[in-house]
Design an enzyme around this catalytic site. Structure first.
Site, PDB file in Angstrom:
ATOM      1  N   ARG A   1      81.046  61.097 -10.397  1.00  0.00           N
ATOM      2  CA  ARG A   1      81.186  61.492  -8.977  1.00  0.00           C
ATOM      3  C   ARG A   1      80.347  60.575  -8.081  1.00  0.00           C
ATOM      4  NH1 ARG A   1      85.088  65.200  -6.865  1.00  0.00           N
ATOM      5  NH2 ARG A   1      83.582  65.811  -5.291  1.00  0.00           N
TER       6      ARG A   1
ATOM      7  N   GLU B   1      89.903  70.841 -16.201  1.00  0.00           N
ATOM      8  CA  GLU B   1      90.789  69.703 -15.924  1.00  0.00           C
ATOM      9  C   GLU B   1      91.073  68.841 -17.161  1.00  0.00           C
ATOM     10  OE1 GLU B   1      89.044  67.641 -12.591  1.00  0.00           O
ATOM     11  OE2 GLU B   1      89.524  69.257 -11.197  1.00  0.00           O
TER      12      GLU B   1
ATOM     13  N   TYR C   1      95.479  70.990  -8.355  1.00  0.00           N
ATOM     14  CA  TYR C   1      94.778  71.232  -7.088  1.00  0.00           C
ATOM     15  C   TYR C   1      94.844  72.705  -6.682  1.00  0.00           C
ATOM     16  CZ  TYR C   1      94.043  66.229  -6.032  1.00  0.00           C
ATOM     17  OH  TYR C   1      93.625  64.924  -6.036  1.00  0.00           O
TER      18      TYR C   1
ATOM     19  N   HIS D   1      90.442  60.464  -8.291  1.00  0.00           N
ATOM     20  CA  HIS D   1      89.968  61.845  -8.455  1.00  0.00           C
ATOM     21  C   HIS D   1      88.968  61.860  -9.604  1.00  0.00           C
ATOM     22  CE1 HIS D   1      89.977  66.204  -9.134  1.00  0.00           C
ATOM     23  NE2 HIS D   1      89.982  65.886 -10.420  1.00  0.00           N
TER      24      HIS D   1
ATOM     25  N   THR E   1      84.305  62.100  -0.417  1.00  0.00           N
ATOM     26  CA  THR E   1      85.766  62.272  -0.318  1.00  0.00           C
ATOM     27  C   THR E   1      86.383  61.432   0.798  1.00  0.00           C
ATOM     28  OG1 THR E   1      85.474  64.533  -1.123  1.00  0.00           O
ATOM     29  CG2 THR E   1      87.568  64.025  -0.053  1.00  0.00           C
TER      30      THR E   1
ATOM     31  N   LYS F   1      94.687  57.589  -8.477  1.00  0.00           N
ATOM     32  CA  LYS F   1      95.784  58.249  -7.783  1.00  0.00           C
ATOM     33  C   LYS F   1      96.866  57.214  -7.412  1.00  0.00           C
ATOM     34  CE  LYS F   1      93.036  60.801  -4.913  1.00  0.00           C
ATOM     35  NZ  LYS F   1      92.523  61.994  -4.142  1.00  0.00           N
TER      36      LYS F   1
ATOM     37  N   ARG G   1      85.292  54.594  -3.600  1.00  0.00           N
ATOM     38  CA  ARG G   1      85.991  54.902  -2.338  1.00  0.00           C
ATOM     39  C   ARG G   1      85.430  54.070  -1.187  1.00  0.00           C
ATOM     40  NH1 ARG G   1      86.013  61.406  -3.499  1.00  0.00           N
ATOM     41  NH2 ARG G   1      88.073  61.560  -4.493  1.00  0.00           N
TER      42      ARG G   1
ATOM     43  N   ASN H   1      92.271  58.104  -1.013  1.00  0.00           N
ATOM     44  CA  ASN H   1      90.938  57.660  -1.437  1.00  0.00           C
ATOM     45  C   ASN H   1      90.910  57.234  -2.897  1.00  0.00           C
ATOM     46  OD1 ASN H   1      91.211  60.150  -2.583  1.00  0.00           O
ATOM     47  ND2 ASN H   1      89.574  61.137  -1.428  1.00  0.00           N
TER      48      ASN H   1
END
Ligand code: UDP
Ligand code: MG
Length: 161
Positions: free
Chosen positions: A87, A138, A51, A127, A93, A11, A104, A124
């Site tokens: 993930r 996505e 989103y 994504h 998150t 990001k 993160r 963070n």
């Protein structure tokens, strides 16, 4: 077929902090394969597509400001059960809660409480598609078929045989 593709974005905060290379290295280190990559400056319309599930939530305004504040590095990453694995590597998150060793947890520390009080998005860094259903939406939202490449890495000899 257990080889999966997942969408990963560094990001704008991750790009601006110049840690993209270190983040990408983590995926290379575990033997995951980069099959697509580009730099994109997201606008408000595209933010609402990416989103879509969050548009009605109170934090959406801050999230949209954050994701449109500079370019992102978008990637499609491929590997064995890659969606859940990525993930796990990304972490929870909220950076305050994400475990050390996760992206993160190692590169950020802010909390929901702090971001909410300031009225800003939780920065963070990254994504990643949440599950199979999200990845299937996505990946094609960000990349067309011609932008996704099939090739062999040195890991394939050990992963596929
Ligand atoms: N986010 C936020 N405030 C919140 C929840 C989420 O700013 O209270 C931001 C945060 O950057 C997060 C993104 O919105 O990464 C998408 O939220 P989601 O719950 O889908 O988290 P993720 O899937 O990115 O872990
Ligand atoms: Mg999500």
């Amino acid at each position: 077929m257990m080889i999966e593709r997942t969408l990963v974005l560094i990001k704008p905060d991750g790009v601006q902090r110049a840690v993209a290379g270190r983040i990408i290295s983590r995926f290379e280190d575990v033997g995951l394969k980069l099959v697509a990559m580009k730099m994109v400056w997201v606008d408000e319309d595209f933010s609402k597509k990416h989103y879509a599930e969050h548009i009605e939530k109170p934090f959406y305004k801050g999230l949209e400001s954050m994701i449109t504040m500079g370019p992102v590095i978008a990637m499609t990453i491929e590997g064995v059960e890659a969606i859940a694995l990525v993930r796990k590597m990304v972490g929870a998150t909220e950076p305050k809660s994400s475990a050390p060793g996760t992206i993160r947890g190692d590169f950020a520390h802010v909390s929901y409480g702090y971001a909410d009080e300031k009225g800003i998005g939780v920065k963070n860094l990254i994504h990643a598609s949440a599950d199979k259903k999200d990845a299937e939406i996505e990946v094609p939202l960000w990349f067309n078929d011609k932008e996704i490449h099939s090739y062999k890495t040195v890991h394939d000899a050990h992963i596929l045989e």
